[in-house]
Design a protein around this motif. Structure first.
Motif, short mmCIF file in Angstrom:
data_model
loop_
_atom_site.label_atom_id
_atom_site.label_comp_id
_atom_site.label_asym_id
_atom_site.label_seq_id
_atom_site.Cartn_x
_atom_site.Cartn_y
_atom_site.Cartn_z
N ALA A 134 -8.82 -0.97 1.36
CA ALA A 134 -7.99 0.36 1.12
C ALA A 134 -8.32 1.29 -0.03
N ILE A 135 -8.94 0.61 -0.89
CA ILE A 135 -9.62 1.34 -2.20
C ILE A 135 -10.85 2.00 -1.66
N ALA A 136 -11.58 1.38 -0.93
CA ALA A 136 -12.89 2.07 -0.40
C ALA A 136 -12.57 3.11 0.49
N ALA A 195 -14.19 0.48 10.63
CA ALA A 195 -14.66 1.43 11.32
C ALA A 195 -14.36 3.06 10.54
N ASP A 196 -13.36 3.19 9.81
CA ASP A 196 -12.66 4.25 9.16
C ASP A 196 -13.67 4.70 7.83
N ILE A 197 -14.12 3.23 7.31
CA ILE A 197 -15.00 3.75 6.29
C ILE A 197 -16.25 4.04 6.70
N VAL A 198 -16.93 3.53 7.65
CA VAL A 198 -18.26 3.79 8.20
C VAL A 198 -18.29 5.17 8.47
N LEU A 199 -17.15 5.60 9.43
CA LEU A 199 -17.12 7.19 10.15
C LEU A 199 -17.28 7.99 8.89
N PHE A 200 -16.41 7.79 7.72
CA PHE A 200 -16.12 8.72 6.80
C PHE A 200 -17.27 8.75 5.96
N GLY A 229 0.59 13.39 -0.54
CA GLY A 229 1.99 12.72 -0.34
C GLY A 229 1.88 12.49 1.31
N ASN A 230 1.20 13.00 2.10
CA ASN A 230 1.28 12.94 3.61
C ASN A 230 0.19 12.09 4.16
N ASP A 231 -0.97 12.46 3.75
CA ASP A 231 -2.28 11.94 4.17
C ASP A 231 -2.39 10.51 3.63
N LEU A 232 -1.86 10.42 2.51
CA LEU A 232 -1.87 8.90 2.00
C LEU A 232 -1.95 7.64 2.79
N VAL A 233 -1.10 8.02 4.02
CA VAL A 233 -0.72 7.20 4.90
C VAL A 233 -1.95 6.57 5.72
N ASN A 234 -2.94 7.79 5.84
CA ASN A 234 -4.13 7.45 6.61
C ASN A 234 -4.95 6.37 5.80
N PHE A 235 -4.96 6.40 4.61
CA PHE A 235 -5.87 5.65 3.72
C PHE A 235 -5.43 4.10 3.55
N ILE A 236 -3.97 3.90 2.89
CA ILE A 236 -3.73 2.86 2.76
C ILE A 236 -2.61 2.25 3.64
N GLY A 237 -2.24 3.01 4.61
CA GLY A 237 -0.95 2.59 5.50
C GLY A 237 -1.44 1.31 6.22
N VAL A 238 -2.61 1.37 7.10
CA VAL A 238 -2.87 0.25 7.71
C VAL A 238 -3.07 -1.30 6.82
N PRO A 239 -3.65 -1.15 5.71
CA PRO A 239 -3.66 -1.99 4.69
C PRO A 239 -2.21 -2.68 4.29
N ILE A 240 -1.49 -1.79 3.88
CA ILE A 240 0.09 -2.26 3.30
C ILE A 240 0.88 -2.72 4.52
N ALA A 241 0.50 -2.13 5.64
CA ALA A 241 1.18 -2.73 7.00
C ALA A 241 0.91 -4.18 7.06
N GLY A 242 -0.49 -4.29 7.18
CA GLY A 242 -0.99 -5.65 7.20
C GLY A 242 -0.46 -6.61 6.28
N LEU A 243 -0.26 -6.16 4.96
CA LEU A 243 0.32 -7.11 3.75
C LEU A 243 1.83 -7.26 4.16
N MET A 244 2.65 -6.18 4.41
CA MET A 244 3.74 -6.51 4.92
C MET A 244 4.00 -7.57 6.07
N ALA A 245 3.01 -7.29 7.20
CA ALA A 245 3.22 -8.41 8.20
C ALA A 245 2.78 -9.83 7.79
N TYR A 246 2.00 -9.72 6.89
CA TYR A 246 1.71 -11.05 6.41
C TYR A 246 2.73 -11.96 5.67
N GLN A 247 3.44 -11.18 4.59
CA GLN A 247 4.47 -11.59 4.13
C GLN A 247 5.63 -12.26 4.83
N ASN A 248 6.01 -11.32 6.08
CA ASN A 248 6.76 -11.47 7.17
C ASN A 248 6.46 -12.78 7.85
N TRP A 249 5.14 -13.04 8.08
CA TRP A 249 4.85 -14.19 8.70
C TRP A 249 5.02 -15.51 7.84
#
Length: 746
Positions: A15-17, A92-97, A271-291
């Motif tokens: 997410a940082i990268a 893939a996102d990091i390689v692409l950009f 405010g709006n494009d931040l989701v494109n950078f950290i949305g996936v990692p944060i969703a993964g973290l929340m899913a892990y906590q739920n699991w």
């Protein structure tokens, strides 16, 4: 469990990268207009943008809905499969950009994340369905093709709308203000600025503060219900303030528009494009906590949680993300490269076309078609409208408005303000109608449209700039294809297990390291070239003296490379010759820019300075001839040594040593004489030239006799004669350079 926890940790690091590589590309959206117009210092522009980024992060909606947007259906995947999808997407996102940043091309974080999710989910869904023995028809339930292509069609439609709007709006604004807009500021400056600031405020309300976590009070709803009244009051107030500042403090109100627009676009971006950078990692973290709380095996827990629950990001995480984003625009060299590409393609100065983009058949056809359409429109547009518009482009006015010195803005504040206001209108309008678009595509195409309306794409540069724009747009389509394919490929590898995942991570890390090393090397070469060209911009010297200093610098470099080549031939040092050969090629490519800049520089000379102009142009042409001779010698020598041909005879090696010493002496004498205030001593140089020419001619004749008498191989004979011939050409050109400066200065 350890494996999945490791994936979560990797996602957070990625997410940082991703923020760094993503912001390096997206920074062009809000920096382009301010930097291109030089509304204030570069440092102040970054401070304004940083403040907008930090504000945007804290006013972010805080809801990372990237996994809930209908791109794929998480409820049909188990927890482990979702984590594999997320990991593939981030890699893939990091390689692409990183690729796009290295090329200096802007692209869309939205398009990339959409297609990466689509590609990874499609391949994982297919493998998961095959694993469960489901029929092929069931695979489509894992992704939402209809929703995805609806989003993409809307995004690419915005390209045409943004470009067309940019041309039309700038056409009328330029007609009203002209390039000598300072004369119209008294009457038009305050109304234009008031309208621009009002639009920017509306943009912030609709796009920047939409659904925020820190502004959920009832006043937001009340404001939206009475938006027309609020906008009218705001228009009157801002216009009055701009008029007062203009009258009382002589403030240029358009500067306020550009600064406010830079802040608002940076804020909305964060405010709006931040989701494109950290949305996936944060969703993964929340899913892990739920699991972790569920107690269900990872391959048995279907992700209804992600499909039905909001993924809320803690405020401290938003702050950390904002800080990283702000630091990136200060520190990232790749962000500057992407910004330079867009600014160069929209530069008002026709000589500023971006040389990285070579004309092609498509760009030539586009320009020809545009010229034909221009002739058609010329017959339709009323004569008085054309006359008023053409007055804005009178040659003397345009030359005053667009200076050729290095510190001049790429375009003026009028176009910068139009870029920001129009981009804000289009983004806010699309957002209010819930239409998908890419902020990158909108801002870029608006900038290209306004530059076209300003006739920045003249006959001198049109094919180059069209080629550049087509390259950028082509890159956008490649973004979608690359994002889908690479994410799908990465997901397939990750599906194979821990070992394959580890190998993939290692390959990506190695690629990123190598990529940044290569980019740093290219930037060093670019800075070296810019430092050479900076000699042509020394403010304390006249045009003639600046060009002479540049030429002397080039002679010094050729002297060093020539000595390296001869030493390399004697010692068989292929590495040294290879380095010299590469640097000579860079110098030859650079001489084109030198000649172009020299021609631009002589425009500063008066009518009585014709002789100075001739010397400047002749000098640039002669140094190019010298470089080509040196390059031919280095290439031939390198091939001879690399191909392991017979070593040169000891007698010839001795001759080479003498030749090197004499050429070095002649180079040093010429350089010293060129640096003399009263000009080169041509008789002294001629005497030394004759001595070394006699030496070369004598030994060349002796070499021909040896070739005739002895059975010397053709490769060796070719190299040995070539050394004399190219050395003779180099010293002859060097003398001619000294001669033209000597005649002029004496």
């Amino acid at each position: 469990m350890d494996y999945l926890l490791l994936i979560v940790a990797i996602l957070l690091v990625l997410a940082i990268a991703d923020i760094i590589v993503g912001v390096s590309n997206d920074a062009v959206n809000f920096l382009n207009s301010a930097i291109g117009s030089k509304v204030t210092t570069y440092r102040n522009i970054l401070l304004i943008a940083s403040a907008g980024i930090l504000a945007g992060c804290f006013f972010s909606s805080g809801m990372m809905e990237i996994a809930r947007k209908g791109i794929f259906q998480p409820q049909h995947f188990t927890f482990d499969k979702v984590m594999w999808i997320f990991l593939a997407v981030m890699l893939a996102d990091i390689v692409l950009f990183d690729i796009f940043n290295a090329l200096g091309l802007p692209t869309s974080t939205t398009v990339s994340i959409v297609f990466e999710l689509l590609g990874a989910a499609a391949i994982v869904g297919f493998l998961f369905a095959a694993e469960k023995g489901e029929p092929i028809g069931e695979v489509m339930k894992y992704i939402n093709v209809e929703s995805t292509f609806s989003i993409i069609s809307g995004i690419f439609l915005s390209i045409l709308i943004a470009f067309t709007a940019g041309v039309a709006v700038q056409y009328f604004i330029r007609s009203a203000f002209t390039f000598q807009y300072e004369k119209r500021l008294k009457s038009l400056g305050a109304p234009f600025s008031g309208m621009g600031i009002t639009v920017i405020m509306y943009f912030l309300l609709i796009k920047g503060l939409k659904g925020t976590t820190l502004a959920q009070a009832g006043w937001v709803q009340t404001l939206n219900e009475n938006i027309l009244v609020f906008m009218a009051l705001l228009l009157v107030t801002t216009t009055a303030i701009c008029f007062w500042l203009q009258q009382q403090f002589k403030v240029n109100p358009i500067k306020i528009v550009v600064i406010a627009g830079t802040f608002s676009l940076a804020m909305a971006f964060a405010g709006n494009d931040l989701v494109n950078f950290i949305g996936v990692p944060i969703a993964g973290l929340m899913a892990y906590q739920n699991w972790a709380e569920s107690g269900v095996p990872a391959d048995a827990l279907y992700q209804d949680y992600l499909a039905t629950n909001d993924v809320i990001v803690p405020v401290y995480m938003l702050g950390i993300a904002g800080l990283i984003m702000a630091l990136t625009i200060w520190l990232s060299a790749k962000a500057k490269k992407v910004t330079e590409t867009e600014i160069n393609l929209g530069k008002q100065d026709e000589d500023g076309s971006d040389d990285r983009f070579k004309p092609n058949n498509i760009s030539r056809r586009v320009v020809k078609t545009a010229m034909l359409l221009g002739n058609v429109f010329d017959t339709v547009i009323p004569r008085n409208v054309k006359r008023r518009y053409n007055l804005s482009f009178e040659r003397d006015k345009l030359s005053k408005a667009t200076r050729v010195d290095q510190d001049a803005p790429a375009f003026d504040l009028i176009r910068a303000g139009t870029n920001l206001v129009l981009a804000s209108i289009l983004i806010a309008w699309a957002t209010s109608l819930k239409l998908p678009l890419s902020t990158t595509y909108v801002t870029f195409m608006v900038a290209m449209g306004t530059s076209l309306a300003d006739r920045a794409w003249g006959r001198e540069s049109a094919v180059y700039r069209v080629a550049g724009v087509l390259s950028v747009i082509g890159g956008w389509f490649i973004t979608a294809l690359f994002a889908f394919s690479v994410a799908a490929f990465f997901a397939f590898i990750i599906y194979q297990g821990m070992l394959a995942t580890g190998i993939l991570l290692g390959v990506v890390v190695i690629y990123i390291i190598i990529s940044n090393i290569k980019f740093a090397h290219k930037e060093r070469q670019s800075k070296k070239e810019k430092s050479r060209l900076s000699l042509l911009e020394e403010p304390d010297l006249d045009v003639y003296r600046r060009n002479k200093n540049m030429l002397v610098t080039m002679v010094v470099e050729v002297s060093g490379h020539y000595s390296t080549i001869l030493n390399g031939i004697r010692s068989g040092d292929a590495a040294a010759i290879r380095k010299a050969d590469k640097e000579l090629l860079e110098l030859i490519n650079y001489t084109y820019k030198l000649k172009r800049n020299s021609l631009r520089a002589i425009r500063q000379l008066g009518a009585a300075d014709r002789r100075s102009a001739e010397v400047i142009v002749y000098g640039a042409d002669l140094i190019q001839d010298m470089l080509q001779s040196a390059k031919f010698l280095s290439t031939e020598s390198l091939q001879y040594i690399e191909n392991l041909h017979a070593p040169l005879a000891e007698g010839f090696i001795t001759t080479l040593e003498n030749l090197g010493a004499k050429m070095d002496k002649f180079f040093r004498l010429a350089i010293n004489e060129l640096n003399e205030e009263e000009g080169p001593d041509v008789p002294l140089l001629r005497q030394n030239r004759n001595e070394i020419r006699t030496f070369i001619n004598t030994n060349f004749g002796n070499e021909l006799d040896i070739i005739r008498r002895k059975n010397i191989g053709s490769k060796q004979a070719l190299l040995q004669t070539s050394i004399f011939l190219q050395s003779r050409d180099i010293q002859a050109v060097l003398f001619r350079i000294c001669k033209i400066y000597g005649k002029f200065e004496n």
